[in-house]
Write a protein that holds these residues in place. Structure first.
Motif, PDB file in Angstrom:
ATOM      1  N   ALA A  25       0.826  -1.216   0.000  1.00 21.29           N
ATOM      2  CA  ALA A  25       0.000   0.000   0.000  1.00 21.29           C
ATOM      3  C   ALA A  25       0.857   1.263   0.000  1.00 21.29           C
ATOM      4  CB  ALA A  25      -0.937   0.003   1.209  1.00 21.29           C
ATOM      5  N   TYR A  26       1.968   1.223   0.715  1.00 21.67           N
ATOM      6  CA  TYR A  26       2.873   2.377   0.801  1.00 21.67           C
ATOM      7  C   TYR A  26       4.294   1.888   0.521  1.00 21.67           C
ATOM      8  CZ  TYR A  26      -1.129   4.395   3.266  1.00 21.67           C
ATOM      9  OH  TYR A  26      -2.368   4.839   3.612  1.00 21.67           O
ATOM     10  N   PRO A  27       4.697   1.791  -0.735  1.00 21.73           N
ATOM     11  CA  PRO A  27       6.031   1.254  -1.067  1.00 21.73           C
ATOM     12  C   PRO A  27       7.165   2.047  -0.425  1.00 21.73           C
ATOM     13  CG  PRO A  27       4.645   1.411  -3.019  1.00 21.73           C
ATOM     14  CD  PRO A  27       3.923   2.133  -1.925  1.00 21.73           C
ATOM     15  N   LEU A  31       2.792   6.612   9.467  1.00 18.73           N
ATOM     16  CA  LEU A  31       2.039   6.147   8.302  1.00 18.73           C
ATOM     17  C   LEU A  31       1.572   4.715   8.504  1.00 18.73           C
ATOM     18  CD1 LEU A  31       1.072   6.892   5.466  1.00 18.73           C
ATOM     19  CD2 LEU A  31       3.259   6.057   4.568  1.00 18.73           C
ATOM     20  N   MET A  32       2.400   3.911   9.156  1.00 17.75           N
ATOM     21  CA  MET A  32       2.007   2.531   9.422  1.00 17.75           C
ATOM     22  C   MET A  32       0.814   2.477  10.369  1.00 17.75           C
ATOM     23  SD  MET A  32       4.377  -0.616  10.852  1.00 17.75           S
ATOM     24  CE  MET A  32       5.634  -0.257   9.652  1.00 17.75           C
ATOM     25  N   MET A  33       0.769   3.418  11.345  1.00 16.25           N
ATOM     26  CA  MET A  33      -0.363   3.486  12.269  1.00 16.25           C
ATOM     27  C   MET A  33      -1.643   3.863  11.528  1.00 16.25           C
ATOM     28  SD  MET A  33      -1.835   3.359  15.211  1.00 16.25           S
ATOM     29  CE  MET A  33      -0.645   3.360  16.556  1.00 16.25           C
ATOM     30  N   GLN A  34      -1.507   4.804  10.569  1.00 17.56           N
ATOM     31  CA  GLN A  34      -2.680   5.184   9.770  1.00 17.56           C
ATOM     32  C   GLN A  34      -3.199   3.993   8.980  1.00 17.56           C
ATOM     33  OE1 GLN A  34      -1.901   8.656   7.368  1.00 17.56           O
ATOM     34  NE2 GLN A  34      -0.737   9.666   8.992  1.00 17.56           N
ATOM     35  N   TYR A  35      -2.272   3.211   8.409  1.00 19.97           N
ATOM     36  CA  TYR A  35      -2.695   2.035   7.647  1.00 19.97           C
ATOM     37  C   TYR A  35      -3.340   0.998   8.565  1.00 19.97           C
ATOM     38  CZ  TYR A  35      -2.428  -2.232   4.910  1.00 19.97           C
ATOM     39  OH  TYR A  35      -2.725  -3.403   4.270  1.00 19.97           O
TER      40      TYR A  35
END
Length: 732
Positions: free
Chosen positions: A353-355, A363-367
């Motif tokens: 999703a986020y390369p 950003l990982m927390m948002q995902y």
């Protein structure tokens, strides 16, 4: 020591493992007199200090390319390229040509040794020792400060040596191990472990409780929560509340209102009227028919409830967010997030999703907030986060009075009009039919007020019933409207994923977090001895293994006899835990060789046995042919007086002589062949007297030859003794 491949196991422990391993370092024997005569020193000298090593070359004076790569004498990137090609199942491109290196270049290489105890740094906040071996900058600094090892000499096997104890590689003296153990003993982490053998120094937990390793670790200590930012992440938009008032406007009161014919007008009290001159005893209103009064025709279509208003601020005050529940939900989400961080599938999905999101925990927390697991946690805590207990009370206080007022204001004129137009004419008509026209004035003056009072009383009762009906209808309509509003509550309440992720501030960077998790997730079995071994410490008074090097096979058997005797004493004393477990490497190897040799011997014996049987049969056949050819001789011997036994002994003697001559000839040839065979083997391998023929074996072989030929000639000799002399003389 691990990066250099140094281990405390001597190279002679396993010749095969040394030849198959990429480990290029080994330990010299404590007694140098055993090894030094087997090698020639071509440069420098044997190690004389703990920080000196010696390079052992092959018999041809060569060293492996792998060792040259490790020493930096060849381009290490070439080795990495070949390893990468092999791992990718590609064709491995080997650099062409040989690298010529001088002894001076080899001895000019400087090595450094680092103690394993220095890999760890204590984290006082989390009370764990963090492994820093994956930190390139830390390791570079540690290696820079490490002790220097020098290549003091280069040796190669002596051409006259029959056996060599060392394989090609670098070897250090036992003094280096002693020095490193003494250094490790002075480090803080080893001291802490020695001080409390029951506690795992790496995580502070008892060794017998390692199965519950992660239960008492506070995951919330890894991050800090900004409560102000967390509150901003949760918003409640009252404008998105949808409250459908159509059910109030469309209430059908015509069928719900009670019928008018249930009102009782039979109890009129006219006693107060001065009717002395009139006879009203016949006036009866109990049978007044009000069925024609129909309130269902009241027009409710223009009932307007659109003016009812709901103040969003009133609802905002009624809906509150519980900070404690928000904190618990945040902790649950954070715990789930950290569990997902170690999930390979989650990492894979996140990077898809986020390369470019590697290492971006925000950003990982948002995902993570978009995953079903996070949504399930949020749904679980949502009833506790949003307190709607006051919402029903607020709506009852705000909406019900407005609805009642609106209905009463708009419905009262219509009810009054309906009563005036329908009920009063009915009453008037009923009374007029019973009272004569002469009572008109009296009715107007006295009876009408009585009627109005009675009607008002009846209407009060009726309006109370109407109010009850309105309350029921309004309550149902309000509940319907509330149901619609609760459905829209999810849209009104929202969580800003970006703001929620920003509310969590990690207390360490990516490398520190990785080191912490690696220190907490150890795959080897946690034990006191394993920890000390991992830290490079050993107690020489409590060795885990002892290497014994007998000088010959007789000494080896004596050592095994001593060990077996000691183990038997311990077994008899009931102290099996003190028995010594040993491995006889040479004995195991020789046992395998002996087994193979015995198998080959059995096969050869089978072939020899077959050849002996065949030769015995041939001797019997030859003797029998001799009997047939010598019939006349047998007849002559019998004619001159020889008995059957004499004839039989003649042929038996011949077979014994044949066996004796054959045995002596075979033994003699074997003894002669052993001479050149021993000379050739000694010249090639240097092993003397490989082939020997003991005299005892020679005598036995000759006797076996005589015995076999004798047995083979018994039947032909017996046949010769039974020949008829007359027939024997006539045979020619």
């Amino acid at each position: 020591m691990a990066p250099l491949g140094i281990s405390s196991t001597a190279s002679t422990n396993s010749l095969m493992s040394m030849s198959m391993s990429t480990n290029q370092f080994g330990q010299l024997l404590g007694d140098a007199s055993i090894v030094e005569p087997q090698y020639d020193v071509v440069a420098g000298h044997w190690p004389q200090a703990y920080n000196e090593v010696v390079l052992v070359l092959s018999g041809h004076g060569r060293s492996s390319d792998y060792l040259l790569y490790l020493l930096g004498l060849k381009d290490y990137s070439q080795l990495e390229a070949m390893i990468r090609q092999f791992a990718n199942e590609e064709e491995v491109v080997v650099p062409e040509g040989e690298t010529e290196v001088t002894y001076e270049q080899i001895m000019g290489v400087k090595l450094r040794v680092v103690n394993p105890a220095d890999f760890y740094r204590y984290d006082s906040e989390y009370k764990v020792w963090v492994d820093k071996s994956d930190d390139d900058a830390f390791m570079a600094q540690l290696v820079e400060k490490g002790e220097e090892l020098v290549i003091a000499g280069i040796v190669r096997p002596n051409p006259d040596a029959k056996v060599t104890a060392l394989s090609s590689g670098l070897y250090y003296s036992p003094d280096l191990i002693t020095h490193l153990v003494e250094y490790a003993e002075g480090t803080t982490i080893v001291k802490d472990q020695l001080a409390d053998p029951k506690i795992d120094v790496f995580n502070g937990r008892p060794f017998d409780e390692q199965e519950d390793a992660g239960d008492d670790f506070a995951m919330d200590s890894l991050f800090t929560i900004d409560n102000e930012a967390l509150e901003k992440a949760f918003t409640f938009d009252t404008s998105k509340l949808s409250m459908d008032m159509g059910s109030l406007a469309n209430m059908d009161l015509s069928s719900a209102l009670p019928p008018m014919d249930n009102m009782d007008f039979g109890n009129f009290d006219l006693s107060g009227m001065d009717m002395s001159d009139m006879d009203f005893s016949g006036l009866d209103l109990s049978k007044l028919d009000l069925s024609s009064v129909d309130l269902s025709k009241i027009d409710m279509s223009d009932l307007d409830l659109s003016g009812i208003q709901v103040n969003p601020e009133d609802l905002s005050d009624a809906v509150t967010v519980n900070p404690q529940a928000v904190t618990e939900m945040s902790a649950a989400l954070a715990d789930g997030f950290f569990q997902k961080m170690t999930d390979p599938e989650f990492q894979k999905a996140y990077l898809e999703a986020y390369p470019d999101g590697a290492g971006n925990y925000s950003l990982m927390m948002q995902y993570y907030m978009t995953t079903p697991e996070a949504q399930a946690i949020a749904a679980q805590y949502m009833p506790q986060v949003i307190d709607t207990s006051k919402l029903g009370e607020t709506i009852s206080q705000v909406l019900v009075p407005q609805i009642t007022q609106a209905v009463a204001t708009q419905l009262a004129p219509k009810l009054a009009e309906a009563i005036s137009t329908q009920m009063v004419p009915v009453l008037t008509q009923a009374i007029a039919t019973q009272v004569s026209q002469q009572m008109s004035k009296m009715i107007s003056e006295q009876l009408v007020p009585q009627i109005q009072q009675q009607v008002q009383s009846a209407m009060t009762t009726y309006m109370k019933q109407v109010a009850d009906v309105l309350a029921q209808q309004t309550q149902a309509a309000v509940e319907d409207a509330m149901s619609g509003m609760m459905d829209s509550m999810g849209d009104a309440f929202s969580v800003d994923e970006d703001a929620f992720a920003d509310a969590f501030q990690f207390n360490m960077n990516q490398e520190e977090l990785t080191e912490l998790f690696m220190s907490m997730m150890r795959v080897e079995e946690a034990s006191y001895d394993n920890n000390l071994g991992k830290l490079g410490y050993a107690d020489f008074a409590k060795p885990s293994a002892i290497d014994i090097y007998p000088k010959d096979f007789e000494s080896k058997e004596k050592v095994i006899e001593i060990l077996d005797g000691y183990n038997q004493q311990m077994a008899d004393a009931g102290e099996e835990d003190k028995e010594i477990t040993y491995t006889d490497l040479v004995g195991t190897l020789m046992s395998s060789v002996t087994t193979i040799v015995n198998m080959i011997s059995y096969v050869l014996i089978a072939f020899v046995a077959i050849s002996l049987v065949v030769s015995s049969i041939m001797i019997g056949v030859i003797t029998y042919i001799s009997v047939l050819e010598r019939k006349k001789e047998i007849g002559i011997l019998r004619s001159i007086g020889a008995s059957k036994g004499d004839v039989s002994r003649v042929f038996n003697a011949e077979t014994v002589i044949e066996g004796l001559v054959a045995g002596l000839l075979g033994v003699g040839v074997t003894a002669l062949v052993c001479i050149p065979a021993n000379a050739i083997v000694y010249a090639v391998n240097g092993v003397p007297n490989v082939a020997q023929l003991p005299w005892q074996a020679a005598v036995v072989l000759v006797l076996i030859s005589v015995f076999l030929t004798t047995v083979a000639g018994l039947m032909p000799a017996s046949s010769a003794s039974r020949k008829d002399p007359v027939e024997a003389l006539r045979s020619e």
